[in-house]
Every structure is written in structure tokens, then in C-alpha cells.
Design a protein around this motif. Structure first.
Motif, short mmCIF file in Angstrom:
data_model
loop_
_atom_site.label_atom_id
_atom_site.label_comp_id
_atom_site.label_asym_id
_atom_site.label_seq_id
_atom_site.Cartn_x
_atom_site.Cartn_y
_atom_site.Cartn_z
N ILE A 158 1.20 3.70 5.32
CA ILE A 158 1.18 2.89 4.10
C ILE A 158 0.61 3.69 2.94
O ILE A 158 1.13 3.67 1.83
CB ILE A 158 0.34 1.61 4.31
CG1 ILE A 158 1.03 0.72 5.34
CG2 ILE A 158 0.17 0.86 2.99
CD1 ILE A 158 0.26 -0.53 5.67
N ARG A 209 2.96 5.56 1.38
CA ARG A 209 4.03 4.74 0.79
C ARG A 209 5.39 4.99 1.43
O ARG A 209 6.39 5.22 0.73
CB ARG A 209 4.12 4.98 -0.71
CG ARG A 209 2.85 4.61 -1.49
CD ARG A 209 2.54 3.14 -1.38
NE ARG A 209 1.43 2.73 -2.24
CZ ARG A 209 0.17 2.59 -1.83
NH1 ARG A 209 -0.15 2.84 -0.56
NH2 ARG A 209 -0.77 2.19 -2.66
N LYS A 248 1.62 -9.72 4.42
CA LYS A 248 1.11 -10.00 3.08
C LYS A 248 1.37 -8.82 2.14
O LYS A 248 1.58 -8.98 0.96
CB LYS A 248 -0.40 -10.26 3.13
CG LYS A 248 -0.78 -11.58 3.78
CD LYS A 248 -2.13 -12.07 3.25
CE LYS A 248 -2.74 -13.13 4.14
NZ LYS A 248 -3.74 -12.60 5.07
N GLN A 249 1.30 -7.64 2.71
CA GLN A 249 1.46 -6.44 1.89
C GLN A 249 2.93 -6.16 1.57
O GLN A 249 3.25 -5.20 0.91
CB GLN A 249 0.80 -5.24 2.61
CG GLN A 249 -0.68 -5.47 2.81
CD GLN A 249 -1.39 -4.29 3.46
OE1 GLN A 249 -2.21 -3.64 2.85
NE2 GLN A 249 -1.05 -4.01 4.70
N ILE A 303 5.42 -4.97 3.14
CA ILE A 303 5.97 -3.67 3.49
C ILE A 303 7.07 -3.88 4.53
O ILE A 303 6.86 -4.58 5.51
CB ILE A 303 4.87 -2.77 4.07
CG1 ILE A 303 3.86 -2.48 2.96
CG2 ILE A 303 5.45 -1.50 4.65
CD1 ILE A 303 2.54 -2.04 3.46
#
Lengths: 332, 332
Positions: free
Chosen positions: A112, A115, A136-137, A139
DNA sequence: ATGAAAGCGCTAACAC
DNA sequence: GTGTTAGCGCTTTCAT
């Protein structure tokens, strides 16, 4: 290390022009400029800085794969994913967590932090909360083989229940009635599904589940001596006439033990493994194993990941792949 | 995704303060500020952006490993390197080139583009010029197992000559005189060294090298049918009484062929492999193999890499590790 | 103890 | 066709 600025200075052109050319969008740039830039690039040993370009663009073209262990099954899967997704310009990076929750979480965090465009995750058992947070993120990620009840996420997996069921049913149809296996001390649902499949096949064939034929061992490590003792007891005390190995981590020391104990295979004791291995056909007697639809798993992972990255996925997807085919060999 | 700017706004503190705290250098920051920042970090689901911080700092903490193939030997080596270098704050990423020059070069380029701190490379045979260029780019790297004559670079490798010599000498001492092997169609020196060791051991024992006992096969792929035919010819036409497998890529189909042809092992034909494998002790008869000093290789890689990164290395290092020990089993 | 501001290397919107 | 410029998120120097 040389930058596009260096190339701009060297050629007397602007940074923009250099950037455009280096990105292969030089249709509207003069041949002359392109030639000079390509030349400067070689001379200056230019290497693009992905940290800078990805930062600017807001994304990388990397797909991170975190698996519980770098064994052949996952390596192969990663290679298939790589092959499929390379066509769309993505690169694949694989890391193994050695079944450690801390490492697994750290590896996800690292991906993460860099990225990555998306992730494929075969996580360890303690990662439930981290997966919830991943959602929630926002991704893009797909879980593979392992999942958590009550957590909404894309997941692609084998039909572990059906595979185990079929394996045990196969042994019963071969005349075995005292089929042993190992029960693993883990909360992972994929393992519980296998155990459930084992029990269901027994039940449907009118055989009572016998706890003595399914002793508990550690999921994350195989203690050869312990396994040896358990197999001896299964066979000599509880009369096991077959062993169904749910993981190859246990199968290797297990088969070693069986051979060393000189049980007659398959006459006295049949052997069947959940996953196949190149060496199973070399061993004497050769070992019957199931083979998994890896290609389909990989393809589905890639499909889901691509849709998720493009934002086309309205709701999370759960795909279960049909029970695996049996590679029948001499051990059954 | 949340940035430090978001945290700064949320807490009413400056970006600088947030950065200092998030980097654990908050000794001189008030407890109060630290608490608020930690809180905001959780609430906003903050994830540091390594692209930005690495760009700014000019380096990453990643060590890239490129190997020719993701087989157990290299996976294990990577794990050992990871374990050793983690103490210094580095992370390890491994990729496999499948013995393809293009992929190998692309993978090295990718690592450079991501500005890895250093690389460990087991390259394919066509990479000589790329390695020369790597030196010019002043990127810390260590070659492993494979190297190029006339190219100055850090390299850590097995004593391939000595290992092969010892293996063949061992077979001769066991009374074998017609020892077959496969000659690989590659320019890689590590393979040529093995072949040279094979020949030297024969010579020192007064045995003439017989080309018929060392037919050429492809290095990068093993054609099972071809290998089967060659082994049949070696044994039945040229009277081979032992086979020395220099790679496990050929050993697997080779051993399969030997078993299928029902040669008596070791009476009629002895088998010895350059690399060991977990399954070699399971096979009947079990296979004698050499075991490599992987721990030492890994440790030396890490040492060299760290010195190179710190700029402490005055000149390139070449380390050759002593011949490998033999795991004697039933096949010899 | 905290903040303002420069700049890492690159891309892309816009201007000429 | 080519150049100017702002800004991606972060660290770090220098002020205050």
C-alpha cells in the motif's frame, strides 16, 4: 543518476518535449528532436524514475501478491496471474509471509505504501481486521484461497469442501472405511471447509467420524517426529486403512514416515493428497493427488482485479471453483 | 487516500510537525501534539506514501532479487538474504525471469526504475552487456551463482568446478567408470565450470572423456522424451553405470525415465544430483545429492551489498564457496 | 516546540 | 512543435 532535466539540457530542448518523447507519445514531435533525445538517453545512461512518475500520476502499474508461503502452488499461481495481467501493462511482485500474521500485515502495508494498483492476498488467519480496514481504504484487492466469514471482499477459491468430499468419497468407493486425516489448529475457513468435506463424505457413506483418526496438528509447521508417532498410532492402534493429507506441508514428512514404517501401500494403507506435486509420480508407489484449476483461479483473479481497478465493480464478487480432478496413481 | 496534509489540517498543526512525529523523531515535540497526530492517523486511515518519501529522500529500502527461475534453491536463498538484511531495515523483493533474457533485463530495469537500494542477480546468459552498463550506473549489486568472464562485478558463487569434481570423483571411488552426464547448450560459466570439473575428475582418475556419455541438451527446458531416449542410449548402447545430473531441471524427468526403464539403481546405474531436494529422500531408492552452503552464500551477499550501499567497497569482490558436502543415500 | 518554504523528478494542462 | 508552470506527498533546512 541522469534525469529528464539532464536530457533537456544536453539536447537544448525543454523538459516537456523530453518527457513526451520518452513516454512514446512523440507523434507530434519532430524526428530531429526525437533522435537527439534518444541519443542523449543512451549517452547519459538515463533510467526513468518511477517514484517520481508514479507519484505524479497517482498510481503504479504494480500488482502485489502476498501469499502465506512461497510454495510451488502459489508460485505457479503468481506466474499465471503475471502472464494474464502483463497484457494490460501490469507487473507482478510476490512476497511470502511464512504464515506469520505480523509479516503478512507488514507486507500488505508495504504494498500500500508503494501505492500498488491492486493486490492478490492469501492471508494468514489473524488478518481479519486488516482486511476490513483494506475495504475502507478502497484499495483494489482479491483474496485467494483464504477468506473470513462476515467480511465482504472479493474472493476466489477452490471448492475446498467439495474437493475434500470427493477425495474421501473416492477412498470409500475404493473400499476404505477407516480413513485418517490431520485436523489443523487453525481458524482459516478453507481448512475447516476441507475438514467438513471429510466429515460429510464419511457421513453420507454411513461411516461414523472417529476423532482418533483425525488428530490435531499445527497448521503452520510440520513436526516430523510428531507426525510419525501419530501415523503409527492411527494405523497400529486405530486401524487406519487410508490417509488423506489435506496439505503437502504435512504430506512430505507423513509419506516419509509411512515409507519408513514399511506399511504396504496401497494394500494396507492408501495415500491421497489434496495438492499435487511433481515428485508424487516419481515416488514408489506413486501418490494419488488432486489437481487444482489454477489457470481458472488466476484468470478470475485478474478479471476481478481489473474491474476493481477500473471501478467497474458494483459489488464484491465471490467465485468458488469446481471440485478438483483426481490424478489417480498407485497409492490408492 | 489521506496525506500528512490532511492530518495537519485535522489537527491544526503544521505539515512539518506531522512529518516529524510520523517518522518517530518526535522527541522534541509536545506529548499533546503527538497524541493528536496519532489519533488523526487512525481516524483518517493514513498510509504513508513511499513514492513521495523515497523520491524526496533519494532512495528506497528495497533490495531487489532477480533469479533465473523461482525454484526452491533461489527461494530459500532469498529467504536467507531477507532474514539477514531485515536487521538493517531493508525489505526484499524477488522476481524470476524464467531464463528469458528479455524478462531478466526488464526486471532489472524495473528495479532500477524504482530506485532499489541494491540488487542480487542470478542473470541469464545474454545479460553481459547489461551488467557492464549496471556498473556504469553505479548501482550496488551482487551477482550470484552466475557470472561473466572479463566483467568486473561483485560475485558470490559456489565452487562449481570443485563440486562437480568431487561428485564425479566420489562416483569413481565407488567403482563407477562409465559416468554419464548432460552437457548444456549454454554459455553460462557456472555450467561450464561444472562440466570442466566432471572432465577433470575423469582425467585425474585415468578415465578418458567420452562424448557419447555427455550428450547436449537444452539448459532452459527439459524435454522429457528426449531425455528418456538419451538415457536409454547412454545405458544400453554406451554402457553408462552412473549418471551425474548437473541440474534438477533435468534430474526430475531423468529419474522418472530411469525408474520407468527399470534399471537397477544403484547396482546397474548410480544416480547423483548436483542440488538436493526435499523429495530425494522419499524416492525409492533415495537419491544421493550434494548440499550447498546457502547460509554462507546469503550472508556474503548481504555483507557485500551493505558495504557497497554504504560506499565502503574499494574494489569489487569475488567470493567462491567451498565445495559442497555430499548427502549420501541409496542411489550410489 | 512549531512552521514556512524549497525541491526531489516527473506529468499534464495550457500557452504560444 | 515546443515551452512554462503547477503540483503529486513528502523531508529537511532554516526561521521564529
Amino acid at each position: 543518476m541522469a534525469t529528464i532535466k539532464d536530457i533537456a539540457q544536453y539536447t537544448g530542448l525543454s523538459i516537456t518535449t523530453v518527457s513526451i518523447v520518452l513516454n512514446g507519445k512523440g507523434a507530434r514531435i519532430s524526428k530531429e528532436a526525437i533522435k537527439r533525445i534518444e541519443e542523449a538517453k543512451k549517452i547519459l545512461n538515463y533510467e526513468p524514475n518511477m517514484l517520481a512518475s508514479s507519484l505524479r500520476k497517482g498510481s503504479t502499474n504494480i500488482i502485489g501478491i502476498v501469499v502465506s508461503d512461497l510454495h510451488p502452488y502459489f508460485i505457479r499461481l503468481a506466474q499465471l496471474i503475471e502472464r494474464d495481467i502483463a497484457q494490460y501493462g501490469y507487473q507482478v511482485l510476490i512476497v511470502g509471509s511464512d504464515e506469520s500474521d505480523e509479516k503478512c500485515e507488514a507486507m500488505i502495508d508495504n504494498f500500500i505504501n508503494f501505492r500498488v494498483a491492486g493486490m492478490v492476498l492469501a492471508v494468514t488467519s489473524g488478518l481479519k481486521q486488516r482486511i476490513v480496514r483494506l475495504n475502507k481504504q478502497r484499495i483494489p484487492f482479491v483474496m485467494i484461497d483464504r477468506y473470513f466469514k462476515g467480511v465482504t471482499a472479493n474472493v476466489v477459491l477452490l471448492d475446498n469442501f467439495r474437493s475434500a468430499y470427493n477425495a474421501v468419497d473416492f477412498l470409500i468407493k475404493k473400499g476404505r472405511t477407516r480413513i485418517a486425516t490431520f485436523h489443523y489448529d487453525t481458524q482459516m475457513h478453507h481448512m475447516q471447509d476441507r475438514m467438513d468435506g471429510y466429515k460429510a463424505a464419511l457421513k453420507d457413506n454411513g461411516i461414523r467420524f472417529n476423532k482418533k483418526l483425525a488428530p490435531t496438528i499445527s497448521f503452520s509447521e510440520a513436526n516430523a517426529i510428531e507426525i510419525n508417532g501419530m501415523i503409527k498410532e492411527m494405523v497400529e492402534v486405530y486401524g487406519a486403512d487410508a490417509i488423506f493429507f489435506q496439505t503437502n506441508r504435512a504430506a512430505l514428512p507423513g509419506i516419509d514416515a509411512i515409507f519408513n514404517l514399511h506399511y504396504k501401500v496401497p494394500e494396507q494403507l492408501a495415500i491421497l493428497c489434496f495438492h499435487d506435486n511433481d515428485f508424487f509420480k516419481l515416488v514408489k508407489p506413486s501418490i494419488t493427488a488432486q489437481c487444482q484449476p489454477l489457470e481458472e483461479l488466476a484468470k478470475e483473479c485478474v478479471n476481478i482485479l481489473l474491474s476493481e481497478i477500473k471501478g467497474e465493480l458494483k459489488s464484491k464478487v465471490r467465485r468458488v471453483f469446481p471440485a478438483t480432478i483426481l490424478n489417480e496413481r498407485d497409492s490408492t
